[in-house]
Design a protein around this motif. Structure first.
Motif, short mmCIF file in Angstrom:
data_model
loop_
_atom_site.label_atom_id
_atom_site.label_comp_id
_atom_site.label_asym_id
_atom_site.label_seq_id
_atom_site.Cartn_x
_atom_site.Cartn_y
_atom_site.Cartn_z
N ALA A 86 38.64 45.85 34.05
CA ALA A 86 38.28 47.26 33.94
C ALA A 86 36.92 47.43 33.27
O ALA A 86 36.18 48.36 33.59
CB ALA A 86 39.35 48.01 33.14
N ALA A 87 36.56 46.52 32.35
CA ALA A 87 35.27 46.58 31.67
C ALA A 87 34.15 45.99 32.52
O ALA A 87 33.00 45.98 32.10
CB ALA A 87 35.35 45.85 30.33
N GLY A 88 34.49 45.46 33.70
CA GLY A 88 33.46 44.92 34.58
C GLY A 88 33.21 43.44 34.40
O GLY A 88 32.35 42.87 35.06
N GLU A 89 33.95 42.78 33.52
CA GLU A 89 33.80 41.34 33.31
C GLU A 89 34.80 40.63 34.22
O GLU A 89 35.85 40.16 33.79
CB GLU A 89 34.04 40.99 31.84
CG GLU A 89 33.03 41.64 30.91
CD GLU A 89 33.27 41.26 29.46
OE1 GLU A 89 33.66 40.09 29.20
OE2 GLU A 89 33.08 42.13 28.61
N LEU A 90 34.44 40.55 35.49
CA LEU A 90 35.37 40.06 36.51
C LEU A 90 35.75 38.60 36.31
O LEU A 90 36.93 38.24 36.42
CB LEU A 90 34.77 40.28 37.90
CG LEU A 90 34.41 41.73 38.24
CD1 LEU A 90 33.84 41.80 39.64
CD2 LEU A 90 35.60 42.63 38.08
N GLU A 91 34.77 37.74 36.03
CA GLU A 91 35.05 36.31 35.88
C GLU A 91 36.05 36.06 34.75
O GLU A 91 37.03 35.35 34.92
CB GLU A 91 33.76 35.54 35.60
CG GLU A 91 32.83 35.44 36.78
CD GLU A 91 33.29 34.41 37.80
OE1 GLU A 91 33.88 33.39 37.41
OE2 GLU A 91 33.05 34.64 39.00
N ALA A 92 35.80 36.65 33.59
CA ALA A 92 36.69 36.45 32.43
C ALA A 92 38.05 37.06 32.71
O ALA A 92 39.08 36.49 32.34
CB ALA A 92 36.06 37.06 31.18
N GLY A 93 38.07 38.22 33.36
CA GLY A 93 39.35 38.85 33.68
C GLY A 93 40.18 38.01 34.62
O GLY A 93 41.40 37.86 34.44
#
Length: 154
Positions: A86-93
């Protein structure tokens, strides 16, 4: 005494110039500090380590024999994954969601739910990362002596 627009404009320009001069002066002082570069390097290294730590495994690994600990780990990873996406940190998510899938007892059901709720490109990224995340989780569990067996991680 009446304040005209011209006087107000000159005062605002002067205040802006003084503020800019103040910023430049203290920036020069900061850069002249002999420990500035050292402190900056240390701060960047610490931030980098925190990012890589957050990217990999979040917190202590659960005991595979403790069902409640596994459930807490699973829920925490799902929540972290959703927050990061949701915060835009796709890789970490995707890393955290992959860890949740790796420890889930009902992998196929979870993957089908995720497929329905996630955008297709994000779901494909999760599928690509899943073997890598599972292997890393398996290695971390084996190294910590939590008794992880091949059938525990899918």
């Amino acid at each position: 005494m009446e304040i005209t627009r011209t006087t107000l404009g000159i005062a605002a320009g002067l205040a802006g110039t003084l503020f800019l001069g103040y910023c430049v002066y203290f920036d020069q002082q900061r850069r002249k500090d002999p420990f500035f570069k050292k402190k900056l390097r240390e701060r960047r290294e610490k931030a980098s380590q925190n990012n890589s730590r957050n990217r990999n495994l979040s917190g202590p690994l659960p005991n595979m024999n403790d069902h409640e600990a596994m459930q807490r780990f699973f829920l925490r990873e799902i929540q972290l994954g959703e927050e990061l996406v949701a915060a835009g940190e796709l890789e970490a998510g995707v890393e955290h969601l992959g860890q949740a899938v790796a420890v889930c007892g009902q992998t196929q059901q979870l993957l089908s739910v995720l497929q329905q709720t996630m955008p297709a490109n994000l779901f494909h990224l999760l599928l690509k990362k899943l073997p890598e995340v599972s292997e890393r989780l398996r290695a971390a569990m084996n190294a910590s002596g939590n008794g992880l067996h091949e059938e525990d991680v899918e």
